[in-house]
Design a protein around this motif. Structure first.
Motif, short mmCIF file in Angstrom:
data_model
loop_
_atom_site.label_atom_id
_atom_site.label_comp_id
_atom_site.label_asym_id
_atom_site.label_seq_id
_atom_site.Cartn_x
_atom_site.Cartn_y
_atom_site.Cartn_z
N UNK A 172 137.66 16.20 -11.74
CA UNK A 172 137.43 14.73 -11.98
C UNK A 172 136.31 14.20 -10.75
N UNK A 173 135.17 13.98 -11.24
CA UNK A 173 134.27 13.48 -9.93
C UNK A 173 133.97 11.85 -9.92
N UNK A 174 134.54 11.40 -11.31
CA UNK A 174 134.16 9.93 -11.64
C UNK A 174 135.75 9.42 -11.67
N UNK A 175 136.12 8.75 -10.95
CA UNK A 175 137.82 8.19 -10.89
C UNK A 175 137.56 6.56 -11.19
N UNK A 176 138.85 6.28 -11.76
CA UNK A 176 139.19 4.96 -12.30
C UNK A 176 140.53 4.94 -12.42
N UNK A 177 140.99 3.92 -12.39
CA UNK A 177 140.63 2.52 -11.84
C UNK A 177 140.80 2.64 -10.42
N UNK A 178 140.43 1.69 -9.61
CA UNK A 178 140.54 1.50 -8.09
C UNK A 178 142.01 1.38 -7.75
N UNK A 179 142.65 2.20 -7.28
CA UNK A 179 144.14 2.16 -6.98
C UNK A 179 144.56 3.20 -5.77
N UNK A 180 145.73 3.00 -5.40
CA UNK A 180 146.15 4.03 -4.24
C UNK A 180 145.87 5.22 -4.68
N UNK A 181 146.34 5.99 -5.85
CA UNK A 181 146.24 7.25 -5.85
C UNK A 181 144.71 7.70 -6.09
N UNK A 182 143.84 6.92 -6.57
CA UNK A 182 142.47 7.53 -6.75
C UNK A 182 141.80 7.13 -5.38
N UNK A 183 142.25 6.25 -4.70
CA UNK A 183 141.49 5.80 -3.31
C UNK A 183 142.05 7.17 -2.53
N UNK A 184 143.17 7.76 -2.49
CA UNK A 184 143.45 8.78 -1.81
C UNK A 184 142.74 10.20 -2.22
N UNK A 234 136.85 0.11 -13.63
CA UNK A 234 137.43 0.53 -14.99
C UNK A 234 137.02 1.83 -15.58
N UNK A 235 137.38 2.23 -16.66
CA UNK A 235 136.61 3.43 -17.22
C UNK A 235 135.25 2.86 -17.59
N UNK A 236 134.45 4.09 -17.39
CA UNK A 236 132.88 3.73 -17.59
C UNK A 236 132.56 2.74 -18.68
N UNK A 237 133.04 3.16 -19.85
CA UNK A 237 132.53 2.46 -20.90
C UNK A 237 133.10 0.76 -20.93
N UNK A 238 133.85 0.59 -20.02
CA UNK A 238 134.02 -0.95 -19.89
C UNK A 238 133.55 -1.62 -18.81
N UNK A 239 132.62 -0.77 -17.74
CA UNK A 239 131.92 -1.65 -16.84
C UNK A 239 130.88 -2.50 -17.35
N UNK A 240 130.62 -2.35 -18.50
CA UNK A 240 129.36 -3.19 -19.07
C UNK A 240 129.60 -3.27 -20.65
N UNK A 241 130.15 -4.27 -21.26
CA UNK A 241 130.72 -4.42 -22.66
C UNK A 241 129.94 -5.19 -23.51
N UNK A 242 128.75 -6.09 -23.07
CA UNK A 242 127.90 -6.90 -23.83
C UNK A 242 126.77 -7.32 -23.13
#
Length: 359
Positions: free
Chosen positions: A209-221, A324-332
């Motif tokens: 997993x090179x693209x991580x989301x959301x921004x939380x403690x686990x993914x920050x680590x 957030x997951x990539x598809x939710x970064x820009x929704x409209x």
């Protein structure tokens, strides 16, 4: 003073496996470090005045990612005496600042000599990573400074991509710099670490997993683990390149790696050509803090799309931490269809076999 108390453990090397060539060079560097550590205070003073047959430094060269910096760090961590580790560009920034200060204070011809004495008073071992010469002014300054440093008994360790004879190749007035090259060849241990492996790339390229989301403690680590595997914070320096005569600067780079964030990459007035040049310049890009883009932020989403398109085209190894997951970064918005294509490319860049998933 207990010398062991002065050991520097700022660099750590967990689970490092050296190849045959690296191991051979490391054993030699370790013996060299041990000989420096055994020198007494009096011997260090005498080193300033006697003509010794022992090397005055190490010149370690090889291609990007072959392990030069790692070996320098391992050598540096073994040194017990006063020492300094610095990237060449940061070293030159400090050097020009201090030269200007000393000139303002003294106004004489001993500026560089005084600076060498100042450096020597704090370090008998000077490690300079990613050494390179780009103009004759720096070339002449370095040539004089290194001469005075050697006279002061300072051991100089350089890593670089270029063999000594290729330093400042085709540069203006290069003939003035040739004595420096001859001095390196005569008085330094010149070591070649060329091989075709990029160990940093090999280490992280298989990350699922090179693209991580959301921004939380686990993914920050997890993201910090990726960053630390590529280089240490001490190795970072400002990186710059020109686009149509305009200079673009990023705060944190190392060799062919860019460490950046959403604001630095997308909030500046970058055009398509900037992202082309960016993705040609950096083979690995580490991007964090990617936030959602609002419907009315058209210019920003255009930059995001342009960046992803070029990273995809130039096969950049991209690591990113998203809100957030990539598809939710820009929704409209007006560029939604183009962005959805970009999300598809991110899926492909993340893994040849897997779709983007939360780890």
């Amino acid at each position: 003073m207990n010398l062991k108390a002065k050991m520097d453990f700022s660099f750590s090397f967990p689970n490092i496996i050296l190849d045959k060539r690296q191991h051979l060079l490391y054993e030699g560097l370790k013996r060299l470090a041990e000989s420096i550590n055994k020198r007494s205070f009096v011997e260090n003073i005498l080193a300033k005045f006697k003509n010794s047959k022992s090397p005055k430094g190490v010149y370690l060269y090889g291609g990007v990612g072959c392990g030069k910096t790692m070996l320098m760090q391992m050598f540096f961590a073994t040194i017990l005496a006063g020492k300094k580790f610095i990237h060449f560009q940061n070293f030159m920034q400090e050097l020009h600042y201090k030269v200007h200060s000393l000139q303002s204070a003294n106004g004489d011809d001993k500026t560089v000599q005084n600076l060498a004495h100042e450096i020597a008073s704090g370090a008998i071992v000077l490690c300079i990573d990613e050494f390179e010469i780009k103009d004759i002014t720096d070339a002449m300054l370095i040539m004089r400074l290194f001469s005075f440093l050697s006279q002061n008994g300072v051991f100089i360790f350089l890593t670089t991509n270029a063999a000594p004879d290729d330093l400042y190749k085709d540069g203006l007035q290069r003939e003035l710099f040739l004595p420096f090259i001859e001095n390196i060849k005569k008085n330094f241990m010149v070591l070649n670490l060329d091989n075709e492996k990029d160990y940093r790339l090999e280490k992280v390229a298989s990350t699922r997993n090179k693209i991580l989301f959301p921004i939380n403690e686990e993914n920050n680590t997890a993201f910090n683990r990726i960053k630390n595997s590529l280089c240490s914070s001490e190795e970072l320096y400002p990186g710059k390149f020109a686009v149509f005569g305009r200079e673009v600067i990023f705060a944190n780079t190392h060799q062919n790696i860019l460490f950046t964030n959403f604001d630095e990459l997308f909030m500046q007035d970058f055009g398509y050509a900037d992202y082309v040049k960016l993705c040609q310049r950096f083979g690995i890009i580490v991007l964090e803090g990617v936030r959602r883009v609002a419907e009315d932020e058209t210019n920003i989403i255009i930059r995001v799309i342009n960046f992803i398109d070029n990273a995809y085209f130039y096969k950049v190894l991209l690591f990113a931490l998203l809100e957030a997951e990539p598809s939710l970064i820009y929704t409209s918005g007006k560029r939604l269809a183009e962005f959805q294509r970009a999300v598809s490319r991110l899926n492909e860049m993340n893994s040849s076999d897997e779709k983007l998933e939360q780890p």
